[in-house]
Enzyme design. Structure first.
Site, PDB file in Angstrom:
ATOM      1  N   CYS A 188       2.543  10.054  -0.765  1.00 54.59           N
ATOM      2  CA  CYS A 188       1.117   9.919  -1.201  1.00 54.59           C
ATOM      3  C   CYS A 188       0.168  10.526  -0.486  1.00 54.59           C
ATOM      4  O   CYS A 188      -1.045  10.853  -1.062  1.00 54.59           O
ATOM      5  CB  CYS A 188       0.902   8.240  -1.326  1.00 54.59           C
ATOM      6  SG  CYS A 188       1.992   7.334  -2.158  1.00 54.59           S
ATOM      7  N   HIS A 267      -0.298  12.922  12.091  1.00 48.16           N
ATOM      8  CA  HIS A 267       1.121  12.774  11.663  1.00 48.16           C
ATOM      9  C   HIS A 267       1.538  12.075  13.060  1.00 48.16           C
ATOM     10  O   HIS A 267       1.479  12.329  14.228  1.00 48.16           O
ATOM     11  CB  HIS A 267       2.143  14.001  11.782  1.00 48.16           C
ATOM     12  CG  HIS A 267       3.198  13.945  11.030  1.00 48.16           C
ATOM     13  ND1 HIS A 267       4.136  13.106  11.194  1.00 48.16           N
ATOM     14  CD2 HIS A 267       3.622  14.608   9.837  1.00 48.16           C
ATOM     15  CE1 HIS A 267       5.017  13.243  10.436  1.00 48.16           C
ATOM     16  NE2 HIS A 267       4.858  14.118   9.466  1.00 48.16           N
ATOM     17  N   HIS A 351     -19.208   7.701  -0.423  1.00 41.28           N
ATOM     18  CA  HIS A 351     -18.346   7.336  -1.239  1.00 41.28           C
ATOM     19  C   HIS A 351     -17.111   7.242  -0.469  1.00 41.28           C
ATOM     20  O   HIS A 351     -16.636   8.159   0.213  1.00 41.28           O
ATOM     21  CB  HIS A 351     -18.138   8.123  -2.651  1.00 41.28           C
ATOM     22  CG  HIS A 351     -19.801   8.045  -3.174  1.00 41.28           C
ATOM     23  ND1 HIS A 351     -19.999   7.148  -3.899  1.00 41.28           N
ATOM     24  CD2 HIS A 351     -20.718   9.407  -3.194  1.00 41.28           C
ATOM     25  CE1 HIS A 351     -21.305   7.670  -4.340  1.00 41.28           C
ATOM     26  NE2 HIS A 351     -21.612   8.912  -3.858  1.00 41.28           N
ATOM     27  N   HIS A 355      -6.550   5.867  -1.055  1.00 40.19           N
ATOM     28  CA  HIS A 355      -5.443   5.928  -1.791  1.00 40.19           C
ATOM     29  C   HIS A 355      -5.144   4.327  -2.294  1.00 40.19           C
ATOM     30  O   HIS A 355      -4.910   3.360  -1.428  1.00 40.19           O
ATOM     31  CB  HIS A 355      -4.015   6.322  -0.971  1.00 40.19           C
ATOM     32  CG  HIS A 355      -2.777   6.244  -1.811  1.00 40.19           C
ATOM     33  ND1 HIS A 355      -2.534   6.692  -2.810  1.00 40.19           N
ATOM     34  CD2 HIS A 355      -1.696   5.223  -1.226  1.00 40.19           C
ATOM     35  CE1 HIS A 355      -1.379   6.171  -3.462  1.00 40.19           C
ATOM     36  NE2 HIS A 355      -0.966   5.522  -2.293  1.00 40.19           N
ATOM     37  N   ASN A 388      -0.410   2.663  -9.008  1.00 40.00           N
ATOM     38  CA  ASN A 388      -0.121   3.752  -7.962  1.00 40.00           C
ATOM     39  C   ASN A 388       0.330   4.839  -8.508  1.00 40.00           C
ATOM     40  O   ASN A 388       1.500   5.044  -8.823  1.00 40.00           O
ATOM     41  CB  ASN A 388       0.424   3.019  -6.869  1.00 40.00           C
ATOM     42  CG  ASN A 388       0.952   3.818  -5.671  1.00 40.00           C
ATOM     43  OD1 ASN A 388       0.606   5.179  -5.453  1.00 40.00           O
ATOM     44  ND2 ASN A 388       1.419   3.282  -4.688  1.00 40.00           N
TER      45      ASN A 388
END
Length: 457
Positions: A188, A267, A351, A355, A388
């Protein structure tokens, strides 16, 4: 002691104090200059040398024939004969608590009984989504395919041969020297990764356009087993995709919607817990699916904190940065037990496009970032209306803000995405013009037919 109390002694002490005061002032000024230089260097390293403009974007909205209510979805799962009664009850509970509404979309291959899951139907789904959004975007922007110099497609779990980039190049006759990249396996968060890659490529390929397509395939990745960690994503994911047109052409600034300010990628794959929290694997009976760890929420929180620690200096006011650093120094250097200070990102960003992976993650981020229901509305409404849709969900959320007429000139938009590995990626955009709510009537906005029934602003 008598000497110190004498007039000469007092005067000497006064001069020493003044000298110390001057020395401290000089040291403070030097430190301030060093910090300012370091911040300038940091900002300069992060800021794109050439402006990157977002000309426009389009989201895919399947037809009404693809809509299924929660009850219809559970009944369809039952008719497949692949799931136990316990799994069906579990799926029903997930749907009731997930935040998904009664009009999300499934591909034709999964609506059929029995399901028609194969490479052919998988490609039919992907062609409908990819060609659908690219057609709308090119028509809306009036950009010729021959003018596209960079092409990036991300699809995590379905990576056909020839690749999606080849599919698009063949369909639209893109130029032979187009720079193309096909990203897979990043789940995602791949949408922001694709934007970051496009930004870097637009620093070296001059006077051109970059076409970015974010999608995922539901057909090929349907799980037909009864392992609960794999049933969750199988229940939440829905059909969708987005296409984004970027450019470094100066002339495009006149009509572009946004300018890309920052991208920050985090990461945490070196941490075993983070690495293993989202895994594609087979269950005990050999059914392939994606397994979600129960630690997903805490892992996402850790990744978010790491990401905002890098993003904060780029966007937050200095006062917020100093308060954050101050509490950090008190806790880690002096060992003083003070409450951790969470910066107020609403002072710098108007704003938030987070996800729409599920209600639990959205609840956690709303609490962690101290956001209001208004700030979370684009994410929650996207989850409710479209489910999703993986990496493309950020663009449905931005389209929602536009359809509601919320985006004003100068506003900043923060896109936050999470993905396997575990990754947290951010993109910050600045609106170059006020996006009138009439944009909802344009062909590229997936909320065009829903704008009249959306919650009031």
């Amino acid at each position: 002691m008598s000497m110190l109390l004498s007039p000469d002694g007092v005067e000497a002490l006064w001069h020493e104090a003044q000298a110390a005061k001057v020395a401290m002032s000089v040291a403070a000024a030097a430190a301030a200059c060093i910090i300012a230089a370091a911040l300038c260097s940091y900002y300069a390293a992060r800021w794109p040398r050439r402006p990157v403009y977002l000309v426009d974007h389009a989201g895919y909205k399947p037809g009404r024939a693809h809509e299924r209510t929660r009850a219809e979805s559970v009944e369809h799962y039952r008719l497949t004969g692949a799931f136990s009664e316990e799994s069906l009850a579990f799926k029903k509970r997930i749907l009731e608590r997930s935040g998904l509404g009664d009009a999300t979309h499934l591909p034709a291959s999964l609506i059929k009984v029995p399901m028609d899951i194969c490479l052919r139907t998988g490609m039919e789904e992907s062609r409908a989504v990819v060609f659908g959004v690219v057609d709308r975007l090119l028509a809306a922007t009036r950009v010729r395919p021959a003018d596209v110099g960079v092409l990036i497609v991300n699809s995590s779990l379905y990576s056909p041969t020839p690749s999606f980039t080849s599919l698009i190049i063949s369909r639209y006759c893109l130029p032979v020297d187009v720079v193309s990249y096909n990203l897979s396996g990043m789940c995602c968060s791949a949408g922001v990764i694709a934007i970051d890659l496009a930004k870097r490529l637009l620093q070296v390929h001059l006077d051109t356009y970059a076409l970015v397509v974010s999608t995922e395939n539901i057909t090929i990745n349907s799980y037909l087993g009864n392992s609960r960690p794999m049933l969750v994503p199988n229940t939440l994911f829905r059909m969708g995709g987005a296409a984004i047109l970027l450019s470094n052409k100066r002339v495009e600034r006149q009509r572009a919607k946004y300018r890309l300010l920052h991208t920050v990628r985090t990461h945490r794959g070196a941490n075993d817990k983070s690495y293993a929290c989202v895994m594609q694997e087979e269950d005990e009976l050999g059914h392939l699916g994606v397994s979600l760890s129960k630690q997903l929420t805490s892992v996402a929180g850790d990744a978010l904190r790491t990401n905002i620690a890098a993003l904060g200096p780029l966007v937050l006011p200095l006062s917020q940065q100093l308060r954050f650093v101050g509490t950090l120094v008190l806790r880690r250097v002096f060992g003083i037990s003070v409450k951790h200070y969470s910066p107020d990102f609403t002072l710098a960003l108007q704003h938030f496009c987070i996800h729409a992976g599920g209600r639990g993650v959205l609840d956690e981020l709303e609490r962690s970032l101290n956001l209001s229901a208004w700030h979370m509305e684009p994410s929650r409404m996207t989850l409710y209306r479209f489910g999703n849709t993986s990496s493309s969900s950020l663009w449905y959320e931005l389209a929602y803000c536009e359809a509601k007429g919320r985006v004003k000139k100068g506003d900043r938009v923060w896109q936050i995405a999470f993905g396997s590995g575990f990754k947290c990626n951010s993109a910050v955009w600045e609106a170059l013009r006020t996006i009138d709510d009439n944009v909802a009537a344009e062909g590229g906005n997936p909320w065009a037919q829903d704008v009249d029934v959306l919650p009031s602003a």
